[in-house]
Design a protein around this motif. Structure first.
Motif, PDB file in Angstrom:
ATOM      1  N   GLU A 230      23.984 -13.775  59.858  1.00 29.67           N
ATOM      2  CA  GLU A 230      25.235 -13.617  60.166  1.00 29.67           C
ATOM      3  C   GLU A 230      26.061 -13.068  60.183  1.00 29.67           C
ATOM      4  O   GLU A 230      27.470 -12.710  60.242  1.00 29.67           O
ATOM      5  CB  GLU A 230      25.776 -14.919  60.513  1.00 29.67           C
ATOM      6  CG  GLU A 230      24.683 -16.135  60.571  1.00 29.67           C
ATOM      7  CD  GLU A 230      24.871 -15.818  62.651  1.00 29.67           C
ATOM      8  OE1 GLU A 230      25.711 -15.077  62.751  1.00 29.67           O
ATOM      9  OE2 GLU A 230      24.072 -15.926  62.554  1.00 29.67           O
ATOM     10  N   ALA A 231      25.750 -12.379  58.767  1.00 30.63           N
ATOM     11  CA  ALA A 231      26.914 -10.932  57.716  1.00 30.63           C
ATOM     12  C   ALA A 231      27.278 -10.137  59.023  1.00 30.63           C
ATOM     13  O   ALA A 231      26.581  -9.735  60.456  1.00 30.63           O
ATOM     14  CB  ALA A 231      26.687 -10.018  56.949  1.00 30.63           C
ATOM     15  N   ALA A 232      29.211  -9.458  58.817  1.00 27.32           N
ATOM     16  CA  ALA A 232      29.505  -9.205  59.375  1.00 27.32           C
ATOM     17  C   ALA A 232      28.820  -7.320  59.416  1.00 27.32           C
ATOM     18  O   ALA A 232      28.428  -7.463  58.063  1.00 27.32           O
ATOM     19  CB  ALA A 232      30.832  -8.753  59.320  1.00 27.32           C
ATOM     20  N   PRO A 233      28.682  -6.485  60.332  1.00 24.17           N
ATOM     21  CA  PRO A 233      28.657  -5.006  60.764  1.00 24.17           C
ATOM     22  C   PRO A 233      29.339  -4.221  59.435  1.00 24.17           C
ATOM     23  O   PRO A 233      30.337  -4.498  59.444  1.00 24.17           O
ATOM     24  CB  PRO A 233      28.250  -4.846  61.648  1.00 24.17           C
ATOM     25  CG  PRO A 233      28.278  -5.306  63.056  1.00 24.17           C
ATOM     26  CD  PRO A 233      29.271  -6.771  61.036  1.00 24.17           C
ATOM     27  N   THR A 234      28.462  -3.540  57.939  1.00 23.37           N
ATOM     28  CA  THR A 234      29.364  -2.568  57.526  1.00 23.37           C
ATOM     29  C   THR A 234      28.843  -1.467  57.690  1.00 23.37           C
ATOM     30  O   THR A 234      28.435  -0.920  59.095  1.00 23.37           O
ATOM     31  CB  THR A 234      28.327  -2.474  55.914  1.00 23.37           C
ATOM     32  OG1 THR A 234      27.054  -1.803  56.102  1.00 23.37           O
ATOM     33  CG2 THR A 234      28.925  -4.175  55.441  1.00 23.37           C
ATOM     34  N   MET A 235      29.993  -0.466  57.534  1.00 21.69           N
ATOM     35  CA  MET A 235      30.242   1.101  57.840  1.00 21.69           C
ATOM     36  C   MET A 235      29.348   1.549  57.680  1.00 21.69           C
ATOM     37  O   MET A 235      28.605   2.691  58.670  1.00 21.69           O
ATOM     38  CB  MET A 235      31.289   1.632  56.800  1.00 21.69           C
ATOM     39  CG  MET A 235      31.665   2.592  57.215  1.00 21.69           C
ATOM     40  SD  MET A 235      31.878   2.969  59.012  1.00 21.69           S
ATOM     41  CE  MET A 235      33.681   1.946  59.014  1.00 21.69           C
ATOM     42  N   HIS A 236      28.150   1.509  56.348  1.00 22.01           N
ATOM     43  CA  HIS A 236      27.254   2.477  56.418  1.00 22.01           C
ATOM     44  C   HIS A 236      25.772   2.178  56.838  1.00 22.01           C
ATOM     45  O   HIS A 236      25.277   2.476  57.709  1.00 22.01           O
ATOM     46  CB  HIS A 236      26.965   2.098  54.558  1.00 22.01           C
ATOM     47  CG  HIS A 236      26.690   0.715  54.546  1.00 22.01           C
ATOM     48  ND1 HIS A 236      25.186   0.450  54.334  1.00 22.01           N
ATOM     49  CD2 HIS A 236      27.076  -0.469  53.171  1.00 22.01           C
ATOM     50  CE1 HIS A 236      24.719  -0.697  54.132  1.00 22.01           C
ATOM     51  NE2 HIS A 236      25.748  -1.169  53.756  1.00 22.01           N
TER      52      HIS A 236
END
Length: 224
Positions: free
Chosen positions: A128-134
């Motif tokens: 469920e973690a939010a997408p990261t830039m990388h």
């Protein structure tokens, strides 16, 4: 002249360098696939039926796949430089090597920007973690890699047809179709397997093109 590609004369000081660059491209595909296959057999919790190969870049041993992406990219780029040196005439002499070079850079990109955890891999990661830039930047790499490879297949297919090398031309068209195949399964069961299979076909094709050109260059050197 009926030879598939004009190669630099044997007396030219860069002839040997060109062939060595091409051999880098020859090695790149098998090396990448072998390292990836070894990880499929040893990484706990990785399921090739559900997890994209890029996820191998995560976890304690993720550095192996990161290095695999970068090294393969550098080797393929060297192979593209070799292609540019020996493809001195005919259709595709500019965009064939250039597209392979772009493809190589997408692999380096995929190694530099790792994906986000997904579908329970690595173990205990949050889905469920939010997408990261990388992670977002990484997701661009496979799309570009496949699009660029498809374009390269078309360019080389035209080149081979013009040269009367119909076997190579048909092979290149077939690879382009194989790279398009996973799109049919997006969001469905079997997508990750189809994606991995298409990558095997595409990566192998690039290495075989490099080997073909290296042999052609060696043939011309032997006749000089």
């Amino acid at each position: 002249m009926t030879a598939i590609d004009h190669a630099a004369p044997a007396a030219h000081p860069t002839a040997g360098q060109s062939r060595r660059l091409l051999m880098c491209g020859v090695v790149a595909g098998p090396l990448y696939l072998t390292v990836t296959a070894a990880q499929l057999l040893t990484r706990d919790g990785f399921d090739s039926a559900r997890h994209p190969l890029s996820l191998l870049s995560l976890g304690t041993f993720g550095w192996i796949q990161i290095a695999n992406f970068v090294v393969a990219g550098v080797l393929f780029f060297a192979g593209a430089l070799g292609m540019r040196r020996v493809m001195v005439g005919g259709v595709g002499r500019t965009w064939g090597p250039r597209l392979i070079g772009f493809f190589a850079l997408t692999l380096v990109w995929a190694g530099v920007f790792v994906p986000d955890p997904s579908d329970g891999f690595p173990t205990n990661s949050s889905v469920e973690a939010a997408p990261t830039m990388h992670g977002i930047l990484h997701s661009v790499a496979p799309v570009l890699a496949f699009l660029v490879l498809i374009a390269a297949c078309v360019v080389f297919a035209r080149r081979f047809f013009r040269q009367g090398r119909r076997g190579w031309a048909v092979y290149s068209v077939g690879v382009a179709l194989a790279l398009l195949a996973p799109d049919v399964l997006i969001g469905r069961t079997g997508f990750t397997v189809a994606l991995a299979a298409a990558a095997v076909v595409g990566w192998t094709w690039v290495s075989e093109i490099a080997l073909h050109l290296a042999r052609s260059a060696g043939h011309h050197r032997g006749r000089a």
